[in-house]
Design a protein around this motif. Structure first.
Motif, PDB file in Angstrom:
ATOM      1  N   ARG A 595      -3.641 -11.039  14.165  1.00 12.58           N
ATOM      2  CA  ARG A 595      -5.035 -11.488  14.192  1.00 12.58           C
ATOM      3  C   ARG A 595      -5.267 -12.578  13.151  1.00 12.58           C
ATOM      4  O   ARG A 595      -5.962 -13.564  13.408  1.00 12.58           O
ATOM      5  CB  ARG A 595      -5.974 -10.307  13.959  1.00 12.58           C
ATOM      6  CG  ARG A 595      -6.171  -9.430  15.196  1.00 12.58           C
ATOM      7  CD  ARG A 595      -7.414  -8.582  15.051  1.00 12.58           C
ATOM      8  NE  ARG A 595      -7.263  -7.609  13.952  1.00 12.58           N
ATOM      9  CZ  ARG A 595      -6.782  -6.389  14.120  1.00 12.58           C
ATOM     10  NH1 ARG A 595      -6.402  -5.986  15.328  1.00 12.58           N
ATOM     11  NH2 ARG A 595      -6.681  -5.559  13.092  1.00 12.58           N
ATOM     12  N   ALA A 596      -4.702 -12.387  11.964  1.00 10.42           N
ATOM     13  CA  ALA A 596      -4.892 -13.382  10.908  1.00 10.42           C
ATOM     14  C   ALA A 596      -4.280 -14.729  11.293  1.00 10.42           C
ATOM     15  O   ALA A 596      -4.899 -15.786  11.130  1.00 10.42           O
ATOM     16  CB  ALA A 596      -4.287 -12.869   9.605  1.00 10.42           C
ATOM     17  N   TRP A 597      -3.043 -14.684  11.816  1.00  9.96           N
ATOM     18  CA  TRP A 597      -2.375 -15.920  12.186  1.00  9.96           C
ATOM     19  C   TRP A 597      -3.135 -16.667  13.272  1.00  9.96           C
ATOM     20  O   TRP A 597      -3.468 -17.843  13.113  1.00  9.96           O
ATOM     21  CB  TRP A 597      -0.958 -15.604  12.679  1.00  9.96           C
ATOM     22  CG  TRP A 597       0.046 -15.613  11.582  1.00  9.96           C
ATOM     23  CD1 TRP A 597       0.297 -14.634  10.688  1.00  9.96           C
ATOM     24  CD2 TRP A 597       0.929 -16.683  11.263  1.00  9.96           C
ATOM     25  NE1 TRP A 597       1.288 -15.015   9.826  1.00  9.96           N
ATOM     26  CE2 TRP A 597       1.705 -16.273  10.159  1.00  9.96           C
ATOM     27  CE3 TRP A 597       1.157 -17.947  11.807  1.00  9.96           C
ATOM     28  CZ2 TRP A 597       2.667 -17.070   9.578  1.00  9.96           C
ATOM     29  CZ3 TRP A 597       2.132 -18.745  11.245  1.00  9.96           C
ATOM     30  CH2 TRP A 597       2.872 -18.307  10.141  1.00  9.96           C
ATOM     31  N   PHE A 598      -3.380 -15.990  14.352  1.00  8.69           N
ATOM     32  CA  PHE A 598      -4.021 -16.674  15.472  1.00  8.69           C
ATOM     33  C   PHE A 598      -5.457 -17.054  15.126  1.00  8.69           C
ATOM     34  O   PHE A 598      -5.979 -18.063  15.598  1.00  8.69           O
ATOM     35  CB  PHE A 598      -3.957 -15.796  16.724  1.00  8.69           C
ATOM     36  CG  PHE A 598      -2.551 -15.613  17.234  1.00  8.69           C
ATOM     37  CD1 PHE A 598      -1.644 -16.650  17.218  1.00  8.69           C
ATOM     38  CD2 PHE A 598      -2.129 -14.388  17.728  1.00  8.69           C
ATOM     39  CE1 PHE A 598      -0.345 -16.490  17.680  1.00  8.69           C
ATOM     40  CE2 PHE A 598      -0.832 -14.205  18.191  1.00  8.69           C
ATOM     41  CZ  PHE A 598       0.067 -15.256  18.165  1.00  8.69           C
ATOM     42  N   GLY A 599      -6.094 -16.251  14.277  1.00 10.25           N
ATOM     43  CA  GLY A 599      -7.441 -16.609  13.830  1.00 10.25           C
ATOM     44  C   GLY A 599      -7.452 -17.899  13.034  1.00 10.25           C
ATOM     45  O   GLY A 599      -8.333 -18.746  13.208  1.00 10.25           O
ATOM     46  N   HIS A 600      -6.446 -18.084  12.153  1.00 13.90           N
ATOM     47  CA  HIS A 600      -6.338 -19.332  11.391  1.00 13.90           C
ATOM     48  C   HIS A 600      -6.153 -20.519  12.322  1.00 13.90           C
ATOM     49  O   HIS A 600      -6.801 -21.567  12.169  1.00 13.90           O
ATOM     50  CB  HIS A 600      -5.152 -19.251  10.420  1.00 13.90           C
ATOM     51  CG  HIS A 600      -5.500 -18.764   9.057  1.00 13.90           C
ATOM     52  ND1 HIS A 600      -6.392 -19.410   8.229  1.00 13.90           N
ATOM     53  CD2 HIS A 600      -5.077 -17.673   8.368  1.00 13.90           C
ATOM     54  CE1 HIS A 600      -6.497 -18.761   7.089  1.00 13.90           C
ATOM     55  NE2 HIS A 600      -5.713 -17.695   7.146  1.00 13.90           N
ATOM     56  N   LEU A 601      -5.269 -20.376  13.277  1.00 17.06           N
ATOM     57  CA  LEU A 601      -5.014 -21.481  14.203  1.00 17.06           C
ATOM     58  C   LEU A 601      -6.269 -21.842  14.985  1.00 17.06           C
ATOM     59  O   LEU A 601      -6.567 -23.023  15.198  1.00 17.06           O
ATOM     60  CB  LEU A 601      -3.865 -21.119  15.153  1.00 17.06           C
ATOM     61  CG  LEU A 601      -2.478 -20.991  14.513  1.00 17.06           C
ATOM     62  CD1 LEU A 601      -1.456 -20.537  15.542  1.00 17.06           C
ATOM     63  CD2 LEU A 601      -2.039 -22.293  13.861  1.00 17.06           C
ATOM     64  N   GLU A 602      -7.015 -20.838  15.417  1.00 15.55           N
ATOM     65  CA  GLU A 602      -8.235 -21.111  16.176  1.00 15.55           C
ATOM     66  C   GLU A 602      -9.293 -21.762  15.301  1.00 15.55           C
ATOM     67  O   GLU A 602     -10.046 -22.633  15.759  1.00 15.55           O
ATOM     68  CB  GLU A 602      -8.765 -19.828  16.824  1.00 15.55           C
ATOM     69  CG  GLU A 602      -7.869 -19.325  17.949  1.00 15.55           C
ATOM     70  CD  GLU A 602      -8.605 -18.407  18.912  1.00 15.55           C
ATOM     71  OE1 GLU A 602      -9.837 -18.303  18.816  1.00 15.55           O
ATOM     72  OE2 GLU A 602      -7.935 -17.810  19.758  1.00 15.55           O
ATOM     73  N   ARG A 603      -9.380 -21.368  14.031  1.00 14.46           N
ATOM     74  CA  ARG A 603     -10.353 -22.003  13.142  1.00 14.46           C
ATOM     75  C   ARG A 603     -10.016 -23.468  12.925  1.00 14.46           C
ATOM     76  O   ARG A 603     -10.889 -24.279  12.645  1.00 14.46           O
ATOM     77  CB  ARG A 603     -10.415 -21.255  11.809  1.00 14.46           C
ATOM     78  CG  ARG A 603     -11.271 -19.998  11.859  1.00 14.46           C
ATOM     79  CD  ARG A 603     -11.596 -19.476  10.469  1.00 14.46           C
ATOM     80  NE  ARG A 603     -10.418 -18.987   9.765  1.00 14.46           N
ATOM     81  CZ  ARG A 603      -9.935 -17.757   9.910  1.00 14.46           C
ATOM     82  NH1 ARG A 603     -10.541 -16.896  10.731  1.00 14.46           N
ATOM     83  NH2 ARG A 603      -8.865 -17.372   9.236  1.00 14.46           N
TER      84      ARG A 603
END
Length: 750
Positions: A595-603
């Motif tokens: 969640r953290a990784w993909f959340g960073h990429l989406e931000r």
């Protein structure tokens, strides 16, 4: 509502409308007088000049760019030259100032076929290249302007500069191509078509004042909202010697200099020294430039055009008209005569023309000036010759550079000023030596004159750029900490060769400027350049590591700090950690890490086209389509293994084929051990170089891992929103090398 109430309401509405009209009128009035900012410029001039910086080197060193006739255009020197004037088909001049490599052009970069490139007027080719680099120098991605109201205003000549005459003897081979390759109206139209601009697009030919006419028209179009950005230029290339032959027989004394040099305002003046040049300016309203944070190189305060009207001959200038056009431009600027420090004169080197021009300038600017504050007078034509349709643009670039450097360059060949001007009583002083720009306590200002054989006269008044807004004080690059997130440099080019050359250029730029901050380079590469198919990204923190990585890139060597690849046309998928990139069973997933990784990429603006999972995980975009594992393949939600879109296969290669059936060509995965992979499914197993190998592992700090993933995605054609990426940094745009065109020769003669 009663009648009085209705009347009151109607009156209020009327008053509100009147106020809105007044406000609109004020805005229009303010806009009509708003200064215009020069936000970008580039040029090609004789003496090997391929940039404004190189032009300044010529000016500051007092170099003369005149040479013998060029040897790469197929001119028959033996048949051409005769020292005696008046012989048909001959020239008594055998020197001038010429551009290098006018036969060379990067046709592939602009999507031009070989035949079209051969038939295209070299003036058009050079305008294409210098326009592209002018945008780059302004920090503007030209591709993002496609469909915008950007205007194009070009001054260009024809007649003895008609490249198309080379093709008249081969009618069958070239018929149907000559017009589109050589029509002057296409000088502007080709630029608009190539870049996708939809503002006014005008080619102007007023003779030697063509580029000033273009500049003046562009300023008016900007102030009336016909365009938001204006590309202004002028171009002259002499593909054959027709101009020298023509003017060698012209029935006018001292019109063309036998030695090819323009000795402006000199006692030795004996005619025009013909030359070539291409110069481009980018203009926009000052308020727009400030709002968009574009570099402001100088300001156009006012400009004007007029006509000589009735006179004895076209070659004879008219002093009264010249005085009037200067006065009109001065009035448009809102300034008075003694607020102008210098004038870049038309100054072609004809004794009669220089005298008339000098008297007109003195009549407007010289009267009543204190003896210790003369108007300084000079001409760039003494260095690079008379660039004709590009003459005003050349003069403007010279004066912008002089304002920036605080120096007025000397005018060559004028050790003894012409005796035909009363210098003592003129209020002017000729720049027989370079001078520091006068310190007046106000912005530096200069006028630029340009007069055409058509009788069209022009004058423009320039002002020094305003001081930049206060920025928070920054540590010098060498004093800044090297801790914190890694820095990402992204490069791209049309070809692998151009990519390597670009890396080499960047090495030279960084090595030459120890004060250059690596974060500023990163910001400029990411936000101020267009992207092409062949890409590379360098991820590190240290200046020396960047230089080593770029050196490896120039040699096509592998290094862990460089990610390379080509753009994919397919879809991007995020693989949730219940599977690895090739569909093999993985360890127990770490949902929080995913969640953290993909959340960073989406931000940062990177959103997958598809999610690969057995179920939709929390923390991902709910509207993103999901591909589920189904009978050894992948299926969209609601499909089964018997649905045609579901490909039921086994093995890593087959799983890749199954994903490609859904248009997926790039997969980002993270497993339970923190091993992150960006996998290319549409090329060799390693994605061409190293885009496809694991780009981040548990051994990397998380910030490094994220940036490495970002680098791999960018080279695959999935860039982030760079403004978001740099949002919490103080990175700012800096000047970087322009695109390294890969030119080939296109010329009808050997």
């Amino acid at each position: 509502m009663s009648t009085p109430e209705k009347l009151t309401e109607a009156l209020r509405a009327t008053l509100k409308e009147v106020e809105q009209l007044r406000q609109a009128n004020r805005q229009l009035s303010e806009r009509a007088d708003e200064p215009i900012a020069i936000v970008g410029m580039d040029c090609r001039f004789p003496g090997g000049v391929r940039s404004p910086e190189q032009l300044w080197e010529v000016l500051a060193s007092g170099r003369d760019a005149v040479t013998d006739f060029p040897v790469d255009r197929g001119w028959d020197f033996a048949a051409l030259y005769d020292p005696l004037p008046g012989r048909a088909g001959h020239s008594f001049v055998r020197q001038g100032a010429f551009l290098d490599g006018v036969a060379d052009f990067d046709a592939d970069f602009f999507g031009v076929g070989a035949r079209e490139a051969l038939m295209m007027d070299p003036q058009h080719r050079l305008l294409l290249e210098t326009s592209w680099t002018a945008f780059e120098r302004a920090g503007i991605n030209a591709r993002k302007l496609q469909g915008s109201s950007t205007g194009v205003f070009v001054g260009i000549g024809y007649l003895y500069y008609n490249y198309g005459t080379f093709f008249y003897d081969n009618a069958e081979e070239f018929e149907g191509h000559r017009y589109l390759g050589n029509a002057t109206n296409l000088a502007s139209g080709r630029l608009s078509r190539t870049f996708g601009f939809e503002g006014p697009s005008i080619t102007m030919d007023t003779g030697c004042s063509s580029s000033l006419a273009a500049l003046h028209t562009a300023c008016r179009a900007l102030r009336t909202d016909e365009c938001t950005l204006a590309l202004v230029g002028g171009a002259t290339v002499m593909p054959h010697a027709g101009a020298f032959v023509e003017f060698s027989r012209y029935p006018c004394d001292s019109l063309i200099a036998p030695d090819g040099r323009s000795k402006a305002f000199s006692a030795d003046a004996d005619g025009i020294g013909f030359s070539e040049g291409v110069a481009v300016l980018l203009l926009e309203r000052l308020s727009t430039a400030v709002r968009e944070h574009h570099p402001i190189l100088a300001i156009v305060r006012g400009s004007a055009l007029n006509q000589d009207g009735t006179k004895e001959g076209f070659e004879a200038p008219r002093g009264r008209s010249q005085r009037r056009v200067i006065q009109t431009a001065l009035a448009a600027s809102g300034l008075v005569a003694d607020e102008i420090d210098a004038v870049e004169a038309h100054g072609t080197g004809t004794p009669f023309g220089d005298t008339i021009e000098g008297e007109a300038i003195a009549a407007v600017y010289g009267q009543g000036r204190p003896r210790n504050q003369p108007l300084w007078l000079g001409s760039v034509k003494s260095n690079i010759g008379h660039t004709q349709a590009a003459a005003c643009a050349a003069g403007v670039i010279k004066m912008v550079l002089a304002m920036q450097h605080g120096v007025l360059p000397r005018t060559l060949h004028a050790e003894e000023p012409t005796p035909h001007i009363d210098w003592q009583g003129s209020g002017m002083q000729l720049l027989t030596q370079a001078q520091p720009w006068p310190n007046t306590g106000r912005p530096r200002r200069a006028g630029v004159c340009s007069y055409g054989v058509s009788g069209t006269n022009g004058h423009v008044i320039l002002e020094q750029a305003p001081l930049p807004a206060n920025r928070p004080r920054r540590l010098a690059a060498r004093d800044r900490p090297t801790s914190g997130p890694p820095v990402l440099w992204v490069l791209s080019a049309r070809t692998q060769k151009a990519l390597r050359v670009q890396a080499h250029q960047l090495i030279s730029r960084v090595a030459a400027d120890p004060a250059l901050d690596v974060r500023d380079v990163a910001f400029s590469l990411a936000t101020c350049r267009a992207y092409f198919a062949h890409r590379a990204a360098v991820v590190t923190r240290h200046r020396d590591d960047f230089l080593k990585s770029l050196a490896a890139l120039t040699c096509d060597h592998e290094t862990d700090m460089v990610v390379r690849g080509t753009v994919s046309s397919g879809r991007l998928a995020f693989l949730l950690p219940s599977e690895d990139a090739l569909g093999q069973p993985a360890a127990e997933p770490e949902s929080e890490r995913a969640r953290a990784w993909f959340g960073h990429l989406e931000r940062w603006g990177i959103r997958p086209d598809v999610l690969l999972s057995t179920a939709q995980e929390p923390g991902t975009s709910s509207r993103t389509p999901v591909l589920r594992k189904a009978a050894g393949g992948w299926a969209t939600e609601g499909e089964t293994a018997t649905t045609p879109r579901t490909v039921s296969v086994s093995g890593p290669e087959s799983h890749g084929r199954a994903l490609r059936e859904h248009g997926v060509t790039t997969v980002v995965s993270i497993d339970a051990h923190g091993l992150t992979t960006v996998q290319a499914l549409d090329g060799p197993p390693d994605g061409g170089k190293n885009c496809g190998r694991p780009v981040a592992t548990g051994g990397y700090p998380s910030a490094d891992a994220l940036v490495r993933v970002l680098a791999a995605l960018h080279v695959r054609g999935f860039p982030p929103d760079w403004q978001r990426f740099f949002a919490n940094t103080d990175a700012q745009a800096v000047s970087l090398p322009t695109y390294p065109f890969q030119r080939q020769r296109y010329w009808p003669l050997p």
